[in-house]
Scaffold this motif. Structure first.
Motif, PDB file in Angstrom:
ATOM      1  N   ILE A 779       0.854  -1.194   0.000  1.00 29.42           N
ATOM      2  CA  ILE A 779       0.000   0.000   0.000  1.00 29.42           C
ATOM      3  C   ILE A 779       0.887   1.241   0.000  1.00 29.42           C
ATOM      4  O   ILE A 779       0.780   2.092  -0.882  1.00 29.42           O
ATOM      5  N   ILE A 780       1.778   1.341   0.976  1.00 26.05           N
ATOM      6  CA  ILE A 780       2.691   2.476   1.062  1.00 26.05           C
ATOM      7  C   ILE A 780       4.116   1.960   0.855  1.00 26.05           C
ATOM      8  O   ILE A 780       4.583   1.092   1.585  1.00 26.05           O
ATOM      9  N   SER A 781       4.775   2.503  -0.155  1.00 27.07           N
ATOM     10  CA  SER A 781       6.120   2.039  -0.494  1.00 27.07           C
ATOM     11  C   SER A 781       7.187   2.913   0.168  1.00 27.07           C
ATOM     12  O   SER A 781       7.017   4.126   0.303  1.00 27.07           O
ATOM     13  N   GLU A 782       8.285   2.268   0.577  1.00 23.55           N
ATOM     14  CA  GLU A 782       9.414   3.019   1.129  1.00 23.55           C
ATOM     15  C   GLU A 782      10.522   3.199   0.093  1.00 23.55           C
ATOM     16  O   GLU A 782      11.531   3.839   0.369  1.00 23.55           O
ATOM     17  N   SER A 795       4.427  11.308  12.558  1.00 24.99           N
ATOM     18  CA  SER A 795       3.437  10.674  13.430  1.00 24.99           C
ATOM     19  C   SER A 795       2.010  10.859  12.921  1.00 24.99           C
ATOM     20  O   SER A 795       1.103  10.175  13.376  1.00 24.99           O
ATOM     21  N   ASP A 796       1.784  11.803  11.973  1.00 20.59           N
ATOM     22  CA  ASP A 796       0.450  12.023  11.445  1.00 20.59           C
ATOM     23  C   ASP A 796       0.116  11.097  10.286  1.00 20.59           C
ATOM     24  O   ASP A 796      -0.998  11.132   9.762  1.00 20.59           O
ATOM     25  N   LEU A 797       1.049  10.271   9.862  1.00 16.20           N
ATOM     26  CA  LEU A 797       0.819   9.378   8.730  1.00 16.20           C
ATOM     27  C   LEU A 797      -0.343   8.435   9.032  1.00 16.20           C
ATOM     28  O   LEU A 797      -0.359   7.731  10.033  1.00 16.20           O
ATOM     29  N   PHE A 798      -1.341   8.475   8.165  1.00 18.89           N
ATOM     30  CA  PHE A 798      -2.539   7.642   8.320  1.00 18.89           C
ATOM     31  C   PHE A 798      -3.190   7.853   9.691  1.00 18.89           C
ATOM     32  O   PHE A 798      -3.563   6.902  10.373  1.00 18.89           O
ATOM     33  N   SER A 799      -3.323   9.106  10.091  1.00 17.96           N
ATOM     34  CA  SER A 799      -3.868   9.388  11.421  1.00 17.96           C
ATOM     35  C   SER A 799      -5.392   9.453  11.446  1.00 17.96           C
ATOM     36  O   SER A 799      -5.990   9.410  12.518  1.00 17.96           O
ATOM     37  N   LYS A 800      -6.041   9.542  10.259  1.00 13.25           N
ATOM     38  CA  LYS A 800      -7.494   9.715  10.239  1.00 13.25           C
ATOM     39  C   LYS A 800      -8.297   8.516   9.732  1.00 13.25           C
ATOM     40  O   LYS A 800      -9.515   8.486   9.941  1.00 13.25           O
ATOM     41  N   PRO A 801      -7.699   7.530   9.039  1.00 13.30           N
ATOM     42  CA  PRO A 801      -8.528   6.436   8.514  1.00 13.30           C
ATOM     43  C   PRO A 801      -9.358   5.754   9.589  1.00 13.30           C
ATOM     44  O   PRO A 801      -8.878   5.459  10.683  1.00 13.30           O
ATOM     45  N   GLU A 802     -10.638   5.504   9.226  1.00 12.08           N
ATOM     46  CA  GLU A 802     -11.547   4.767  10.101  1.00 12.08           C
ATOM     47  C   GLU A 802     -11.832   3.376   9.554  1.00 12.08           C
ATOM     48  O   GLU A 802     -12.114   2.448  10.313  1.00 12.08           O
ATOM     49  N   ILE A 803     -11.760   3.246   8.215  1.00 13.70           N
ATOM     50  CA  ILE A 803     -12.050   1.960   7.577  1.00 13.70           C
ATOM     51  C   ILE A 803     -10.964   1.639   6.569  1.00 13.70           C
ATOM     52  O   ILE A 803     -10.610   2.474   5.724  1.00 13.70           O
ATOM     53  N   LEU A 804     -10.437   0.422   6.638  1.00 16.11           N
ATOM     54  CA  LEU A 804      -9.468  -0.075   5.668  1.00 16.11           C
ATOM     55  C   LEU A 804     -10.000  -1.409   5.146  1.00 16.11           C
ATOM     56  O   LEU A 804     -10.156  -2.363   5.909  1.00 16.11           O
ATOM     57  N   ARG A 805     -10.279  -1.454   3.839  1.00 13.95           N
ATOM     58  CA  ARG A 805     -10.859  -2.655   3.247  1.00 13.95           C
ATOM     59  C   ARG A 805      -9.940  -3.148   2.125  1.00 13.95           C
ATOM     60  O   ARG A 805      -9.696  -2.425   1.145  1.00 13.95           O
ATOM     61  N   LEU A 806      -9.431  -4.361   2.265  1.00 15.98           N
ATOM     62  CA  LEU A 806      -8.528  -4.960   1.279  1.00 15.98           C
ATOM     63  C   LEU A 806      -9.133  -6.294   0.835  1.00 15.98           C
ATOM     64  O   LEU A 806      -9.319  -7.203   1.667  1.00 15.98           O
ATOM     65  N   ARG A 807      -9.393  -6.407  -0.472  1.00 16.16           N
ATOM     66  CA  ARG A 807     -10.112  -7.593  -0.948  1.00 16.16           C
ATOM     67  C   ARG A 807      -9.508  -8.106  -2.248  1.00 16.16           C
ATOM     68  O   ARG A 807      -9.297  -7.341  -3.199  1.00 16.16           O
ATOM     69  N   HIS A 808      -9.186  -9.395  -2.262  1.00 15.02           N
ATOM     70  CA  HIS A 808      -8.685 -10.083  -3.456  1.00 15.02           C
ATOM     71  C   HIS A 808      -7.450  -9.378  -4.035  1.00 15.02           C
ATOM     72  O   HIS A 808      -7.462  -8.900  -5.175  1.00 15.02           O
ATOM     73  N   LEU A 809      -6.430  -9.309  -3.217  1.00 16.80           N
ATOM     74  CA  LEU A 809      -5.148  -8.732  -3.612  1.00 16.80           C
ATOM     75  C   LEU A 809      -4.095  -9.836  -3.456  1.00 16.80           C
ATOM     76  O   LEU A 809      -3.422  -9.930  -2.420  1.00 16.80           O
ATOM     77  N   PRO A 810      -3.948 -10.701  -4.467  1.00 17.05           N
ATOM     78  CA  PRO A 810      -3.151 -11.935  -4.311  1.00 17.05           C
ATOM     79  C   PRO A 810      -1.664 -11.698  -4.064  1.00 17.05           C
ATOM     80  O   PRO A 810      -0.992 -12.567  -3.502  1.00 17.05           O
ATOM     81  N   LYS A 811      -1.098 -10.537  -4.480  1.00 17.67           N
ATOM     82  CA  LYS A 811       0.335 -10.293  -4.314  1.00 17.67           C
ATOM     83  C   LYS A 811       0.661  -9.321  -3.182  1.00 17.67           C
ATOM     84  O   LYS A 811       1.834  -9.031  -2.942  1.00 17.67           O
ATOM     85  N   LEU A 812      -0.331  -8.830  -2.507  1.00 16.78           N
ATOM     86  CA  LEU A 812      -0.093  -7.843  -1.450  1.00 16.78           C
ATOM     87  C   LEU A 812       0.682  -8.474  -0.294  1.00 16.78           C
ATOM     88  O   LEU A 812       0.252  -9.473   0.292  1.00 16.78           O
ATOM     89  N   LYS A 813       1.818  -7.852   0.044  1.00 16.53           N
ATOM     90  CA  LYS A 813       2.662  -8.360   1.134  1.00 16.53           C
ATOM     91  C   LYS A 813       2.669  -7.451   2.355  1.00 16.53           C
ATOM     92  O   LYS A 813       2.865  -7.909   3.477  1.00 16.53           O
ATOM     93  N   THR A 814       2.463  -6.156   2.121  1.00 17.48           N
ATOM     94  CA  THR A 814       2.546  -5.249   3.262  1.00 17.48           C
ATOM     95  C   THR A 814       1.667  -4.015   3.048  1.00 17.48           C
ATOM     96  O   THR A 814       1.463  -3.564   1.919  1.00 17.48           O
ATOM     97  N   VAL A 815       1.159  -3.509   4.140  1.00 17.40           N
ATOM     98  CA  VAL A 815       0.458  -2.221   4.116  1.00 17.40           C
ATOM     99  C   VAL A 815       1.494  -1.113   4.294  1.00 17.40           C
ATOM    100  O   VAL A 815       1.525  -0.147   3.533  1.00 17.40           O
TER     101      VAL A 815
END
Length: 889
Positions: A779-782, A795-815
């Motif tokens: 999701i977020i690359s370094e 410290s404010d990185l992704f400070s507001k998300p309330e919902i995270l939905r990940l569906r059918h992502l066969p190669k996803l290794k990291t958020v």
């Protein structure tokens, strides 16, 4: 030899002792008759004294509500015993008197008579002693106040969890005020009653005071109840001023550890004005109150953790409560009734007041047909025909409606009943309808009107007249509250509703008094054809959405001169609008979204008052007549996301719409997006929602054009098959451009996209949905220099998300490669992501939120945790997944 003791007594001493003994015994014998006569006299005298004392005691107890003194009670008990004993001796006396001879100086049974004479003499002395103790100046005093007053209460169903929460709060030393809130009839007073019962039945050091805060003079009424409980109420109390009463109450309460149970407050209650101060140095005094309004809880005390919401009962407990009220005998009368009872309970939607009232109404109904009729009227929101419901239940619920600030709030509330039962009503959609109907104030800007609309929604939620929906952008109306709203509208002379939404109608309904109807809802049915003219001269809102409409006759709209809001959305078979729609000269709000309309009739130009036009997801729309859009000179909202008609074809016309405030669009190529960005006015000020669909001509996308949109709140990338990356320009990183308003991002079927690092530049992002992106690895690359790597320590990185939905992502290794705090995150949904083994969480993540992680059980077992404390923190948050729909994108 043993010791020898020697005792010497003179003969005179022995003779004297024997003589005295003989003389004493002889006296008991000789004086027996005289003493008996004296005893009878003393008994009557003591009885008279006892009657007089009891008379004084009864006056004190019955008329003055005093309690007899302990010493008086002891005297009366002793007098009763002495009199009883004396009377028994008198009854026995004849047999002893008969044995006397020689004028009472001798007896044929001297030993027995001497013993009896001794008893008489002793009892006579006791009578004299008891008589001398009779002098009581006071016989009673004010009783000591009980720690809690016993109140009538019944066994409860389903309140155990809430009771434990309240009682747990009571044990906390730093908690002074506890709020209990929920919609009318949900059991708040019953819960408070159980708290009072617990106080009454257990040993504690609280002085418990129960008071009801009436809407009429609440402070004065509460003061009177407190005074009554703490012994201040007397003849002069009523004449005292509020301030004097408060002063007197404070002087008493400041010396006590008290628990004030304050029932049914409707607005902020000034405890200080009532004389109730919870001083920090006080020894743990508490105030527990009930209210229907969440905002009252906030006004009473700011710590919302100490406010406990009473929810409706779950199905099993709801049926148990209903069963108690209807009676097992009725339910067992016929094998079909129990099954029908389940349907009745379902219509009550867990509201205890509805279950109790309906249960009592059905207690005498012993045939299946009666129960089937009850189900029918409940489903048609006509429960008032059931015995007791219209007179008992709805008026109690209506208090919440009556207490709304003004008629505007009340009209907005009633409007919500047009939607079907259990319907998730989109907040923005509702507000736009209110604006179209003219229910809100006249505002200089659309933004101001929308703000007022959302304020009213918040107030209705706080008043427990609306509920939060399944998603943050939606609200719901409890089934019984909706029925009550329709009952109010039916009783009103001003508001006349015709609501048949969600009742499986297959054809246009008929009514006798169409001319009186002001609002009509036929949405969520199976109506295919509208072939009769609707004669409703006063109709202002018409909901026809979510039907199977195919044909609307040309003259259908001929007699609707006052219609302001028309909703035809989600009629998936509707391909053509009747030209007769041009007769709707008052129309301000037109929703055609999610239909199959192929072209807009040029006759729409006559809709000179139109302010809202929704063409979203009309994928088959091929033609919009030239100059049609520009003819809507008052248009404020134009929605075209997912619309088949190219947005570039109408952007030129939009330049003439000086009131346009809200615009939603779909772009199908990078070149189309680039051309549209030249229309700076609309791009920077009006666009709220953008969908990028297809983008077959691009492998990369420069995000700058979108980052500069001032009001962009939702962005969707859909089926961008060739898109590999979204480029983040240097000036975005340096702060020149940013997604300040972006709240929601959805990506679906973008198979070559490798990451979505650019979302970190949306500081207020609340919802991120990524589905079916087969090439996505993180999701977020370094690895991107100068971009996200610089944010690692932010410290404010992704400070507001309330919902995270990940569906059918066969190669996803990291958020993300590091743990994130996620202070607002409430829900994580993950399914079909087999390579995602680690979540960006540690023991400090989401500390203030009750997070839920929903996913596949097999995946959850293989999750790798930062450390053992993280594992312990998040294991309880897991919930096995349920079916998710693509509609979330």
């Amino acid at each position: 030899m043993g010791n020898i003791f020697s005792i010497k007594l003179s003969l005179d001493t022995i003779i004297t002792g024997c003589w005295d003994c003989a003389i004493g015994k002889a006296a008991f014998l000789c004086n027996l008759e005289e003493n008996l006569h004296a005893l009878k006299t003393k008994v009557e005298e003591l009885k008279a004294i006892r009657r007089d004392l009891m008379s004084r005691v009864r006056v004190a107890e019955d008329e003055q509500q005093l309690k007899r003194l302990p010493q008086v009670e002891l005297w009366l008990q002793t007098a009763d015993r002495v009199i009883t004993d004396a009377e028994q001796l008198i009854v026995q006396s004849p047999q002893h008197v008969e044995k006397l001879c020689m004028r009472g100086c001798c007896s044929s049974h001297p030993t027995s008579n001497i013993k009896f004479g001794k008893q008489i003499a002793k009892k006579l002395q006791e009578m004299k002693d008891q008589k001398e103790k009779r002098g009581f100046s006071d016989v009673a005093s004010k009783p000591p106040l009980p720690s809690a007053t016993e109140r009538p209460s019944e066994p409860t169903v389903g309140l155990e969890s809430n009771f434990n929460k309240v009682w747990s709060c009571l044990q906390k030393e730093l908690v002074g005020i506890i709020g209990i809130y929920g919609l009318g009839g949900v059991g708040k007073t019953t819960l408070l009653n159980q708290i009072n019962k617990k106080f009454h039945d257990t040993t504690h050091d609280y002085h418990v005071i129960w008071a009801v805060a009436s809407q009429d003079r609440p402070i004065e009424r509460v003061q009177d109840k407190i005074a009554e409980r703490i012994g201040l109420s007397n003849e002069g109390w009523k004449s005292k001023s509020l301030d004097k009463k408060a002063e007197d109450i404070f002087k008493v309460l400041c010396k006590k550890k008290f628990a004030l149970l304050l029932d049914d407050i409707w607005e902020w209650f000034d405890l200080t004005r009532a004389g109730v101060l919870l001083l920090k140095q006080q020894n743990g005094s508490k105030v527990i109150f009930t209210t229907r309004c969440l905002d009252v809880c906030g006004q009473m005390q700011p710590n919302m953790d100490n406010n406990i919401r009473v929810e409706c009962l779950p199905p099993r407990e709801a049926f148990r409560l209903f069963e108690e009220k209807v009676g097992l005998e009725t339910l067992r009368m016929n094998p079909d009734i129990c099954k029908l009872a389940e349907a009745v309970v379902e219509e009550c939607a867990g509201l205890p007041l509805a279950l109790i009232t309906t249960g009592r109404a059905m207690a005498s109904k012993t045939t299946p047909r009666e129960w089937e009729y009850a189900i029918e009227v409940l489903r048609q929101s006509a429960a008032s025909v059931l015995p007791g419901v219209g007179k008992e239940m709805y008026p109690k619920l209506k208090f919440s409606y009556d207490c709304l600030p003004d008629e505007r709030f009340r009209s907005c509330f009633l409007y919500c009943s047009l939607y079907p039962e259990d319907w998730n009503i989109t907040k923005d959609e509702l507000v736009y309808c209110w604006i179209g109907e003219g229910l809100l104030d006249e505002h200089t800007t659309l933004s101001s009107a929308r703000n007022q609309g959302h304020f009213i929604i918040g107030s209705l939620i706080d008043a427990c007249l609306l509920e939060k929906g399944h998603y943050n952008h939606a609200v719901k109306m409890h089934d019984v509250i909706r029925d009550m709203a329709l009952w109010i509208a039916g009783e009103s002379e001003k508001e006349k509703f015709f609501v048949k939404s969600g009742v499986q109608l297959k054809e246009q309904p008929k009514a006798k008094k169409w001319e009186e109807v002001t609002r009509m809802s036929l949405m969520n049915n199976q109506i295919e054809n509208l072939t009769e003219i609707l004669e409703c001269p006063n109709l202002q809102t018409l909901f026809l959405g979510y039907n199977d409409l195919m044909v609307i006759m040309d003259d259908f709209f001929n007699s609707l001169p006052m219609l302001r809001v028309l909703d035809l959305s989600s009629n998936m078979n509707l391909e053509e609008l009747p030209v007769g729609i041009a007769k709707l000269v008052s129309l301000e709000h037109l929703d055609l979204s999610s239909t199959r309309i192929r072209k807009l009739p040029v006759e729409l130009k006559t809709l000179a008052k139109l302010k809202y036009l929704d063409l979203e997801w009309i994928e088959d729309l091929e033609m919009i007549p030239q100059q049609l859009i520009s003819s809507f000179s008052k248009l404020q909202v134009l929605k075209m996301v997912g619309c088949g008609y190219g947005c570039l074809l109408v952007l030129e016309e939009m330049k003439h719409l000086k009131y346009l405030n809200v615009l939603t669009l779909t772009f199908r190529s990078a070149s189309e997006l680039e051309k549209a960005s030249r229309f700076n006015k609309f791009f920077s000020c009006a666009i709220e929602c953008v969908s990028l669909k297809g983008f077959r001509d691009s492998r990369s996308l420069k995000i700058l054009a979108l980052a500069n949109l001032q009001h962009l709140c939702a962005l969707t990338l859909l089926r961008c098959m060739d898109l590999e990356e979204v480029k983040i320009e240097r000036n975005i990183i340096e702060g020149a451009g940013c997604f300040h308003s972006l709240r929601s991002v959805s990506l679906a079927r973008c198979n070559h996209l490798r990451d979505v690092s650019w979302v970190t530049f949306a500081p207020h992002l609340e919802k991120l949905v990524i589905m079916e992106c087969k090439g996505l690895k993180e999701i977020i690359s370094e690895e991107k220099p100068g971009e996200v790597a610089e944010l690692k320590e932010n410290s404010d990185l992704f400070s507001k998300p309330e919902i995270l939905r990940l569906r059918h992502l066969p190669k996803l290794k990291t958020v993300y490669h590091h743990a994130l705090p996620f202070p607002q995150l409430k829900k994580i949904y993950i399914t079909g992501c087999p390579m995602l083994k680690k979540l960006p969480l540690n023991s400090n993540s989401a500390k203030r939120q009750r997070m839920v992680i929903e996913g596949d059980v097999g995946w959850w077992k293989d999750v790798e945790w930062e450390d053992e404390s993280t594992k312990i923190a998040f294991l309880p948050t897991f919930k096995p997944r349920i079916c998710w729909l693509l509609i979330e994108v």
